[in-house]
Scaffold this motif. Structure first.
Motif, PDB file in Angstrom:
ATOM      1  N   PRO A 118       0.830  -1.193   0.000  1.00  0.00           N
ATOM      2  CA  PRO A 118       0.000   0.000   0.000  1.00  0.00           C
ATOM      3  C   PRO A 118       0.879   1.264   0.000  1.00  0.00           C
ATOM      4  N   GLY A 119       0.585   2.180  -0.911  1.00  0.00           N
ATOM      5  CA  GLY A 119       1.313   3.436  -0.976  1.00  0.00           C
ATOM      6  C   GLY A 119       2.556   3.409  -1.843  1.00  0.00           C
ATOM      7  N   ASP A 120       2.947   2.248  -2.364  1.00  0.00           N
ATOM      8  CA  ASP A 120       4.096   2.200  -3.271  1.00  0.00           C
ATOM      9  C   ASP A 120       3.802   3.026  -4.515  1.00  0.00           C
ATOM     10  N   ARG A 121       4.797   3.744  -4.995  1.00  0.00           N
ATOM     11  CA  ARG A 121       4.666   4.463  -6.265  1.00  0.00           C
ATOM     12  C   ARG A 121       5.037   3.468  -7.362  1.00  0.00           C
ATOM     13  N   ILE A 122       4.041   3.005  -8.120  1.00  0.00           N
ATOM     14  CA  ILE A 122       4.271   1.893  -9.048  1.00  0.00           C
ATOM     15  C   ILE A 122       4.149   2.254 -10.516  1.00  0.00           C
ATOM     16  N   ALA A 123       3.677   3.439 -10.820  1.00  0.00           N
ATOM     17  CA  ALA A 123       3.513   3.854 -12.218  1.00  0.00           C
ATOM     18  C   ALA A 123       3.598   5.366 -12.255  1.00  0.00           C
ATOM     19  N   GLN A 124       3.602   5.909 -13.467  1.00  0.00           N
ATOM     20  CA  GLN A 124       3.594   7.363 -13.599  1.00  0.00           C
ATOM     21  C   GLN A 124       2.614   7.768 -14.688  1.00  0.00           C
ATOM     22  N   LEU A 125       2.126   8.986 -14.545  1.00  0.00           N
ATOM     23  CA  LEU A 125       1.143   9.537 -15.467  1.00  0.00           C
ATOM     24  C   LEU A 125       1.741  10.771 -16.118  1.00  0.00           C
ATOM     25  N   VAL A 126       1.827  10.739 -17.445  1.00  0.00           N
ATOM     26  CA  VAL A 126       2.341  11.879 -18.198  1.00  0.00           C
ATOM     27  C   VAL A 126       1.211  12.394 -19.088  1.00  0.00           C
ATOM     28  N   PHE A 127       1.079  13.697 -19.157  1.00  0.00           N
ATOM     29  CA  PHE A 127       0.072  14.318 -20.008  1.00  0.00           C
ATOM     30  C   PHE A 127       0.745  14.721 -21.311  1.00  0.00           C
ATOM     31  N   VAL A 128       0.110  14.365 -22.430  1.00  0.00           N
ATOM     32  CA  VAL A 128       0.714  14.618 -23.744  1.00  0.00           C
ATOM     33  C   VAL A 128      -0.292  15.298 -24.668  1.00  0.00           C
ATOM     34  N   PRO A 129       0.234  16.074 -25.629  1.00  0.00           N
ATOM     35  CA  PRO A 129      -0.660  16.686 -26.616  1.00  0.00           C
ATOM     36  C   PRO A 129      -1.199  15.625 -27.572  1.00  0.00           C
ATOM     37  N   VAL A 130      -2.405  15.858 -28.038  1.00  0.00           N
ATOM     38  CA  VAL A 130      -3.061  14.941 -28.970  1.00  0.00           C
ATOM     39  C   VAL A 130      -3.426  15.709 -30.235  1.00  0.00           C
TER      40      VAL A 130
END
Length: 158
Positions: A118-130
């Motif tokens: 619980p609470g592990d940082r397991i992924a990342q979210l990047v916002f990109v232009p479309v």
């Protein structure tokens, strides 16, 4: 300089408030880390089916010129083998449901399971232009190129 966009976020798991809202970890980071909102440690056996892990968030981008990409954390994927079961998750601008992380242990059979706490940082979210172009059907392309229809590896052949 462009104005910084603002996206709405719902906190679906109250532990996020204690762990801290996902944020950029450095001044020039491209992505925000996502937490594993699991209730107890989750063992992912090597090569077993991917597991959907809640991030504890829902995000409404609301702008069709932006998408979110859920990708592995670089160091975690390289060092431990924890990657995305779908390679890259796409968060469409009109999706408002829970943000889930498809977690997969890519390590060889017989390796130790990976444990997600619980609470592990397991992924990342990047916002990109479309870019959403209009597709126009043609019989022939209006311009030719030096490469033409050369396929995989065609530009590396001497």
């Amino acid at each position: 300089m462009h104005a910084t966009p603002t996206f709405e976020v719902k906190i679906l798991d109250e532990r996020i408030r204690a762990w801290g809202l996902p944020r950029y970890q450095s001044a020039m980071a491209a992505a925000i880390d996502l937490f594993a909102c699991v209730d107890q440690p989750l063992a992912l056996a090597p090569q077993s089916p991917a597991q959907l892990i809640p991030s504890g968030l829902a995000i409404h981008i609301g702008d069709p010129s932006v998408a979110g990409l859920i990708v592995p954390r670089s160091g975690t994927g390289h060092r431990t083998g924890l990657v995305m079961g779908n390679s890259v998750g796409v968060l469409d601008a009109d999706y408002t449901g829970p943000l889930l992380i498809s977690a997969w242990n890519r390590n060889a059979p017989g390796s130790s399971p990976l444990v997600v706490n619980p609470g592990d940082r397991i992924a990342q979210l990047v916002f990109v232009p479309v870019v959403r172009p209009v597709l126009r059907v043609v019989e022939e392309f209006s311009r030719s190129t030096a490469r033409g229809g050369g396929g995989f590896g065609s530009t590396g052949v001497a």
